[in-house]
Motif scaffolding. Sequence first.
Motif, PDB file in Angstrom:
ATOM      1  N   ASP A  52      11.201 -19.952  -5.187  1.00  0.00           N
ATOM      2  CA  ASP A  52      11.657 -19.487  -6.498  1.00  0.00           C
ATOM      3  C   ASP A  52      11.343 -20.516  -7.591  1.00  0.00           C
ATOM      4  O   ASP A  52      11.959 -20.496  -8.652  1.00  0.00           O
ATOM      5  CB  ASP A  52      13.155 -19.165  -6.484  1.00  0.00           C
ATOM      6  N   ARG A 321       4.173  -5.328 -14.475  1.00  0.00           N
ATOM      7  CA  ARG A 321       5.331  -5.735 -13.688  1.00  0.00           C
ATOM      8  C   ARG A 321       4.983  -5.469 -12.223  1.00  0.00           C
ATOM      9  O   ARG A 321       4.266  -4.501 -11.929  1.00  0.00           O
ATOM     10  CB  ARG A 321       6.552  -4.909 -14.130  1.00  0.00           C
ATOM     11  N   PRO A 322       5.451  -6.302 -11.298  1.00  0.00           N
ATOM     12  CA  PRO A 322       4.982  -6.162  -9.916  1.00  0.00           C
ATOM     13  C   PRO A 322       5.127  -4.763  -9.318  1.00  0.00           C
ATOM     14  O   PRO A 322       4.342  -4.378  -8.457  1.00  0.00           O
ATOM     15  CB  PRO A 322       5.828  -7.202  -9.167  1.00  0.00           C
ATOM     16  N   ASP A 323       6.080  -3.978  -9.797  1.00  0.00           N
ATOM     17  CA  ASP A 323       6.212  -2.620  -9.256  1.00  0.00           C
ATOM     18  C   ASP A 323       5.269  -1.632  -9.946  1.00  0.00           C
ATOM     19  O   ASP A 323       5.214  -0.456  -9.567  1.00  0.00           O
ATOM     20  CB  ASP A 323       7.657  -2.130  -9.384  1.00  0.00           C
ATOM     21  N   GLU A 365       8.702 -12.645 -12.374  1.00  0.00           N
ATOM     22  CA  GLU A 365       9.220 -13.080 -11.090  1.00  0.00           C
ATOM     23  C   GLU A 365       8.664 -12.116 -10.033  1.00  0.00           C
ATOM     24  O   GLU A 365       8.321 -10.977 -10.345  1.00  0.00           O
ATOM     25  CB  GLU A 365      10.748 -13.114 -11.138  1.00  0.00           C
ATOM     26  N   PRO A 366       8.553 -12.590  -8.788  1.00  0.00           N
ATOM     27  CA  PRO A 366       7.765 -11.832  -7.802  1.00  0.00           C
ATOM     28  C   PRO A 366       8.203 -10.380  -7.613  1.00  0.00           C
ATOM     29  O   PRO A 366       7.379  -9.524  -7.311  1.00  0.00           O
ATOM     30  CB  PRO A 366       7.941 -12.636  -6.523  1.00  0.00           C
ATOM     31  N   ARG A 367       9.482 -10.096  -7.783  1.00  0.00           N
ATOM     32  CA  ARG A 367       9.917  -8.702  -7.631  1.00  0.00           C
ATOM     33  C   ARG A 367      10.171  -8.035  -8.979  1.00  0.00           C
ATOM     34  O   ARG A 367      10.650  -6.902  -9.033  1.00  0.00           O
ATOM     35  CB  ARG A 367      11.143  -8.622  -6.734  1.00  0.00           C
ATOM     36  N   GLY A 368       9.888  -8.751 -10.056  1.00  0.00           N
ATOM     37  CA  GLY A 368       9.764  -8.110 -11.351  1.00  0.00           C
ATOM     38  C   GLY A 368      11.024  -7.921 -12.178  1.00  0.00           C
ATOM     39  O   GLY A 368      10.969  -7.328 -13.244  1.00  0.00           O
ATOM     40  N   GLU A 369      12.169  -8.444 -11.716  1.00  0.00           N
ATOM     41  CA  GLU A 369      13.395  -8.164 -12.486  1.00  0.00           C
ATOM     42  C   GLU A 369      13.467  -8.993 -13.762  1.00  0.00           C
ATOM     43  O   GLU A 369      14.145  -8.613 -14.710  1.00  0.00           O
ATOM     44  CB  GLU A 369      14.644  -8.380 -11.610  1.00  0.00           C
ATOM     45  N   ALA A 407       4.927 -17.897  -6.089  1.00  0.00           N
ATOM     46  CA  ALA A 407       4.541 -16.667  -5.379  1.00  0.00           C
ATOM     47  C   ALA A 407       3.031 -16.469  -5.421  1.00  0.00           C
ATOM     48  O   ALA A 407       2.459 -15.769  -4.582  1.00  0.00           O
ATOM     49  CB  ALA A 407       5.244 -15.460  -6.007  1.00  0.00           C
TER      50      ALA A 407
END
Lengths: 414, 106
Positions: A52, A321-323, A365-369, A407
Amino acid sequence: MNGSALHGERAAPDAALLAELKTVLIMLALLGGLLASMVAQAGSQVLRGTGDLAIVIERADGKVQILDTTRNQSIGEVAGLGDLSHASAVFSRDGRYAFVFGRDGGLSKIDLLTATLVARTVQAGNSIGGAISQDGRLVAVSNYTPGGVKVFDADTLAPVADIPAEYAPGQLSKVIGLVDAPGQRFVFSLWDAGQIWVADMREPNTPKIDRFSDIGVNPYDALITPDGRYYIAGLFGEDGMALLDLWHPQDGVRRILAEYGKGDAKLPVYKMPHLEGWAVAGTLAFVPAVGHHEVLVIDMLTWKQVDRIAVQGQPVFVMARPDGRQVWVNFAVPDNGQVQVIDVPSRQIVQTLEPGPGVLHMEFEPRGEEVWVSVRDADQVQVYDTATFERRAVLPASKPSGIFMTARAHRIGL
Amino acid sequence: MRRWINVLALSGWAVGALAQPPNAARQQELSHLLQQDCGSCHGLTLRGGLGPALLPANLAGKPASFLVQTILDGRPGTAMPPWRPLISETDAAWLVERLLSGGQAQ
């Protein structure tokens, strides 16, 4: 040493006694040192991972800050990195070390856990970026002066290979768009020559180079798709982009989007768009137009442009965004105080943020939040919630530019 | 100051209209623009990047008028954009003076 210093201050009546005293003192000193180091280790032995962590480049000061993206705070800094205008970074595969590429040709290796500079070499006069190999053992740097790519051992930064970008006798090209690719390859483009080169590094000291000519005028940046298959160079000197299928390099480079921009008056481009971070959402890719205040939507199955989205200014970074649900865009001067968010399903701008003057970079951030935004002229790094667009944190940073999260260590082409 | 006037004279623009250099606040903006935005291509320290180096030695022999025009109208066929929408002729002349005198170099 302590023993002999004491020795010198005293009268010396008995050589044997003194020798014994000296031995005892040395043993005491050693024991003391051992105890001190044990205490120090116990103190620093708060184990943590690096998954992180991130770094932000403070470009005017030649240093980076190390950021904790869980607590949204700075946890250290490393100075002495030289001229960091247009700096970028890649990470070792264990996520512990960052390799920072400076404009002055400096390649610096930083330990994120101890916040120390562990190795540094000034390998060229003027460089633009770098990459780490698929196996993590090689770090490559792309240079403007002298034009070419140099490859280093990721452990020691010892030189491994030199690849001058000589496209005609005595003519060296500036190299841009250097990425790693599967098959232990580095791929890069020659700005002055209009070529793409693929370097097979399986024999690190003797790279095997495949050269592709006439790909177009002035490739200014390039990217590799997240699966590592397609290498795409943007062309500044003409319309369109150059595509190389790395699964079938024998098929050569083909031009895509060649129809784009024909007949349109182009607006001035005050900052070269970046293609890294090519925003892929499903089979669609979102890329910055050049000389138009638009984001282009490309169908990656046909490589045709399927839409264009009007935005505030000349896009610089277009990042998904990652998603893949949102695409965030920042702009060249004079619109570089804003960030716009495109909703992918509707292709509408759903938010315009004003982080402040000089927004240079964004990193999800890696999961996009959350997304981290560097705001150069406000001397701030800002953290936004990507669902509510609320600002979650503001951290002071001196003229921040690129933000790089660990990441990236596990992603092809980053 | 004399050098600045020389630059204006060389640049071939109406010296009368340009007698006033940019005010202090504008000079600060321009200096910032030169470092940060010109620096995107020419390097933060003006030692070059995608664009050429802009240190006095690199510019030696190039007429100030040519440099002013390059800033304002760009160089067609290259990546150098026209800055006329963002800066005035007076601004450009001041920037050229900064570059030629090495006042901006670090």
